[in-house]
Write a protein that holds these residues in place. Structure first.
Motif, PDB file in Angstrom:
ATOM      1  N   ALA A  87       0.853  -1.181   0.000  1.00  0.00           N
ATOM      2  CA  ALA A  87       0.000   0.000   0.000  1.00  0.00           C
ATOM      3  C   ALA A  87       0.889   1.231   0.000  1.00  0.00           C
ATOM      4  N   GLY A  88       1.097   1.830  -1.154  1.00  0.00           N
ATOM      5  CA  GLY A  88       1.923   3.029  -1.259  1.00  0.00           C
ATOM      6  C   GLY A  88       1.084   4.257  -0.999  1.00  0.00           C
ATOM      7  N   MET A  89       1.751   5.320  -0.585  1.00  0.00           N
ATOM      8  CA  MET A  89       0.990   6.514  -0.255  1.00  0.00           C
ATOM      9  C   MET A  89       1.613   7.761  -0.892  1.00  0.00           C
ATOM     10  N   VAL A  90       0.768   8.587  -1.485  1.00  0.00           N
ATOM     11  CA  VAL A  90       1.211   9.838  -2.099  1.00  0.00           C
ATOM     12  C   VAL A  90       0.522  10.984  -1.360  1.00  0.00           C
ATOM     13  N   PHE A  91       1.290  12.015  -1.030  1.00  0.00           N
ATOM     14  CA  PHE A  91       0.742  13.109  -0.229  1.00  0.00           C
ATOM     15  C   PHE A  91       0.458  14.358  -1.049  1.00  0.00           C
ATOM     16  N   GLN A  92      -0.104  15.331  -0.354  1.00  0.00           N
ATOM     17  CA  GLN A  92      -0.557  16.541  -1.020  1.00  0.00           C
ATOM     18  C   GLN A  92       0.575  17.381  -1.590  1.00  0.00           C
ATOM     19  N   GLU A 164       0.157  -3.021  -4.567  1.00  0.00           N
ATOM     20  CA  GLU A 164      -1.142  -3.510  -5.038  1.00  0.00           C
ATOM     21  C   GLU A 164      -2.165  -2.405  -4.979  1.00  0.00           C
ATOM     22  N   CYS A 165      -1.945  -1.481  -4.037  1.00  0.00           N
ATOM     23  CA  CYS A 165      -2.853  -0.346  -4.018  1.00  0.00           C
ATOM     24  C   CYS A 165      -2.094   0.929  -3.671  1.00  0.00           C
ATOM     25  N   ILE A 166      -2.613   2.037  -4.160  1.00  0.00           N
ATOM     26  CA  ILE A 166      -2.000   3.339  -3.889  1.00  0.00           C
ATOM     27  C   ILE A 166      -3.054   4.228  -3.243  1.00  0.00           C
ATOM     28  N   ILE A 167      -2.675   4.852  -2.141  1.00  0.00           N
ATOM     29  CA  ILE A 167      -3.569   5.785  -1.473  1.00  0.00           C
ATOM     30  C   ILE A 167      -3.038   7.179  -1.775  1.00  0.00           C
ATOM     31  N   LEU A 168      -3.876   8.032  -2.332  1.00  0.00           N
ATOM     32  CA  LEU A 168      -3.425   9.376  -2.669  1.00  0.00           C
ATOM     33  C   LEU A 168      -4.206  10.386  -1.843  1.00  0.00           C
ATOM     34  N   ILE A 196      -3.961  -1.570 -10.500  1.00  0.00           N
ATOM     35  CA  ILE A 196      -3.647  -1.154  -9.133  1.00  0.00           C
ATOM     36  C   ILE A 196      -4.893  -0.527  -8.505  1.00  0.00           C
ATOM     37  N   THR A 197      -5.189  -0.975  -7.285  1.00  0.00           N
ATOM     38  CA  THR A 197      -6.331  -0.417  -6.569  1.00  0.00           C
ATOM     39  C   THR A 197      -5.991   1.020  -6.165  1.00  0.00           C
ATOM     40  N   ILE A 198      -6.919   1.937  -6.393  1.00  0.00           N
ATOM     41  CA  ILE A 198      -6.646   3.338  -6.079  1.00  0.00           C
ATOM     42  C   ILE A 198      -7.633   3.837  -5.026  1.00  0.00           C
ATOM     43  N   VAL A 199      -7.106   4.454  -3.987  1.00  0.00           N
ATOM     44  CA  VAL A 199      -7.961   5.164  -3.043  1.00  0.00           C
ATOM     45  C   VAL A 199      -7.569   6.628  -3.160  1.00  0.00           C
ATOM     46  N   LEU A 200      -8.469   7.420  -3.723  1.00  0.00           N
ATOM     47  CA  LEU A 200      -8.156   8.810  -4.007  1.00  0.00           C
ATOM     48  C   LEU A 200      -8.937   9.713  -3.056  1.00  0.00           C
ATOM     49  N   ILE A 201      -8.189  10.398  -2.199  1.00  0.00           N
ATOM     50  CA  ILE A 201      -8.851  11.339  -1.307  1.00  0.00           C
ATOM     51  C   ILE A 201      -8.817  12.690  -1.994  1.00  0.00           C
TER      52      ILE A 201
END
Lengths: 283, 266
Positions: A87-92, A164-168, A196-201
């Motif tokens: 689960a990778g994470m990208v910030f603002q 497998e998933c990226i949280i942005l 890739i599963t994407i969770v986009l905030i």
């Protein structure tokens, strides 16, 4: 499809400061995200959406309840690096997540930490840079790049881990319209072509409208969870918690209120144009 | 205004000197400094000067850049020369006025010191002119890595240095923004007395510090998300490979050093 992210009855409070009662930010969240889904999380400031994002890769740990990603609990300290690769994470702010002064070395940062051998690292870095269309900038310094380009570099740094998933977490909030467009197209392509599963905030409604599923949060709870079409048809409810609906949805809603016969599930410009055209033809 | 400030003064290029392995460049600089301080005669310095000019020509960086690098240190250079001129008392007196006595030896020593320090500065500038700061950091980390066994935090220091280098342009940009914002609110940064200006600097430094702490916090989280766990077991994308040319350069330097020693003994 099997679930990749499972959140069960998640409660979270920030530790209390002196003679303060702890503030409960998340109040019992249940959420399941399936493999390959493209999910948008919407919510007003302070709704707990960023806090939720930080739980998915174990930056924050639940006060109670569980979060698992691909079967690994975020509370499992031994598997924390395994979890963060999945689960990778990208910030603002793109500036505050770029570590190196050379683009390709920044993309390699996670792989260097994981001890990936040179040949494989080289290949994965080049692939990741090509995926975000930044290959020709590999020797540049991030200081020379625009906001959108920097954010794509940050995304490449995550893609290189093969998650497998990226949280942005609001990745486009600090970008100009051009940069937003570039970043969104990269995210969409990652989802479609690489599964890739994407969770986009986000707080941009038009971005949420492009997703498969929209989760709306308010005051630490999930209040709506459905397709964008369904969610945005609750115009009044969405507006009541201080959010907007996409402009075209709002236009259709206003027309309906004014007594015209407009469908209420419009989320794209084309649909809106079509509906307005039909309206004219009938008049 | 702040944009003009560059750290390390690196001039990108692809000359032979640019392409040398940075680790070898540091070692060569070290030998070069030893060479300058080994001999006491002008012939020894001459050998050093030949070496310096030879290296500068190979770097294809204009000589005037090297003269420029001397400028900020000129007061120190002159002071050293003057001190030697007035306080060396051995040798024949060639000039006398009231209590000032200048001897022939004082003249030669002060010229000698001047040239020696000039060569030292030019040689060191050659390293920073031809090596990017990030490569230099990397080379220092690798050269010092044996010290890890003595529990020296070599990796951590190098990481701190490379993050500092990474954030220099970002922080400059931010400083300019804050300055404009404060000017728009009536702060006088470019005018007024020295104390008034110093006071006004506070209005720039405080926001800058606060934002730096926030940046540091976010960067730390982002690094954790990318599995950062210190220097142990890390591999590197940047491979430092020594080529035959590096060994040749080192050999030439050593030859100059030996030559210098022999000339000094004559």
């Amino acid at each position: 499809m099997e679930n990749i992210i499972e959140i069960k009855n998640l409660h979270f409070s920030y530790p209390a400061e002196e003679d303060d009662t702890p503030v409960e930010v998340l109040k019992g969240i249940d959420l399941e995200i399936r493999k390959g889904e493209f999910v948008a999380v919407l919510g007003h400031n302070g709704s707990g959406k960023s806090t939720l994002a930080k739980h998915i890769n174990g930056i924050l740990l639940p006060t109670s309840g569980t979060v698992t990603v691909g079967g690994i609990s975020t509370a499992d300290e031994e598997k924390i690096f395994d979890l963060r690769c999945r689960a990778g994470m990208v910030f603002q702010n793109p500036d505050n997540q770029i570590v190196s002064s050379v683009v390709e070395e920044d993309v390699a940062f996670a792989l260097e930490n994981l001890g990936v051998p040179y040949e494989e690292m080289r290949r994965r870095v080049d692939d990741a840079l090509k995926d975000v269309n930044m290959y020709e900038y590999r020797h540049h310094s991030p200081a020379q790049l625009s906001g959108g380009q920097k954010q794509r570099i940050a995304i490449a740094g995550i893609i290189a881990m093969k998650p497998e998933c990226i949280i942005l977490d609001e990745p486009t909030a600090m970008l100009d319209p051009q940069g937003r467009k570039e970043v969104m197209s990269v995210i969409r392509r990652m989802n479609r072509e690489h599964g890739i599963t994407i969770v986009l905030i986000t707080h941009y409604m038009d971005e949420a409208a492009q997703c498969d599923r929209v989760v709306v949060m308010d005051k630490g709870n999930v209040i709506l969870d459905n397709t964008p079409r369904e969610v945005f048809s609750h115009v009044e409810q969405v507006k009541a918690i201080g959010l907007d609906v996409p402009q075209v949805t709002e236009l259709a809603w206003e027309l309906k209120k004014a007594g015209y016969d407009m469908p209420q599930d419009i989320i794209t410009e084309d649909e809106c144009a079509e509906a307005v055209k039909r309206l004219f033809e009938r008049e | 205004m702040l944009k003009d400030i560059t750290i390390g003064q690196y001039f990108p290029g692809s000359s032979l000197i640019h392409r040398l392995d940075p680790r070898f460049k540091i070692i060569i600089l070290f030998i070069y400094i030893l060479m300058l301080f080994a001999g006491d005669s002008f012939i020894c310095l001459g050998v050093g000067a030949v070496f310096t000019v030879f290296a500068i020509l190979l770097s294809r960086i204009p000589m005037k850049m090297f003269l420029k690098s001397l400028k900020p240190l000129l007061p120190v250079l002159l002071l050293t020369a003057l001190m030697n001129l007035f306080f060396v008392t051995s040798g024949d007196v060639i000039f006398k006025w009231k209590f000032i006595k200048i001897t022939s030896e004082a003249v030669s020593i002060s010229i000698f010191m001047f040239v020696r320090i000039t060569l030292l500065i030019m040689g060191s500038s050659l390293l920073t002119y031809t090596t990017s700061p990030i490569t230099l950091t990397d080379a220092i980390e690798r050269l010092l890595s044996p010290l890890k066994k003595l529990k020296m935090p070599v990796h951590e220091l190098a990481m701190m240095m490379s993050i500092a280098l990474r954030f220099i342009p970002t922080l400059f940009e931010e400083t300019e923004k804050i300055m404009s914002a404060q000017k728009a609110r009536g702060a006088e940064i470019d005018s007024g007395s020295l104390t008034a200006r110093a006071k006004n600097m506070v209005s720039i430094l405080v926001p800058l510090f606060i934002s730096s702490f926030r940046r540091a916090d976010e960067l730390a989280t982002a690094m954790e998300c990318r599995c950062y766990r210190g220097g142990e077991g890390r591999t590197r994308l940047r491979q430092l490979k020594s080529a035959p040319r590096d060994y040749i350069a080192l050999t030439i330097t050593l030859m100059f050093y030996i030559c210098n020693l022999i000339v000094g003994k004559l």
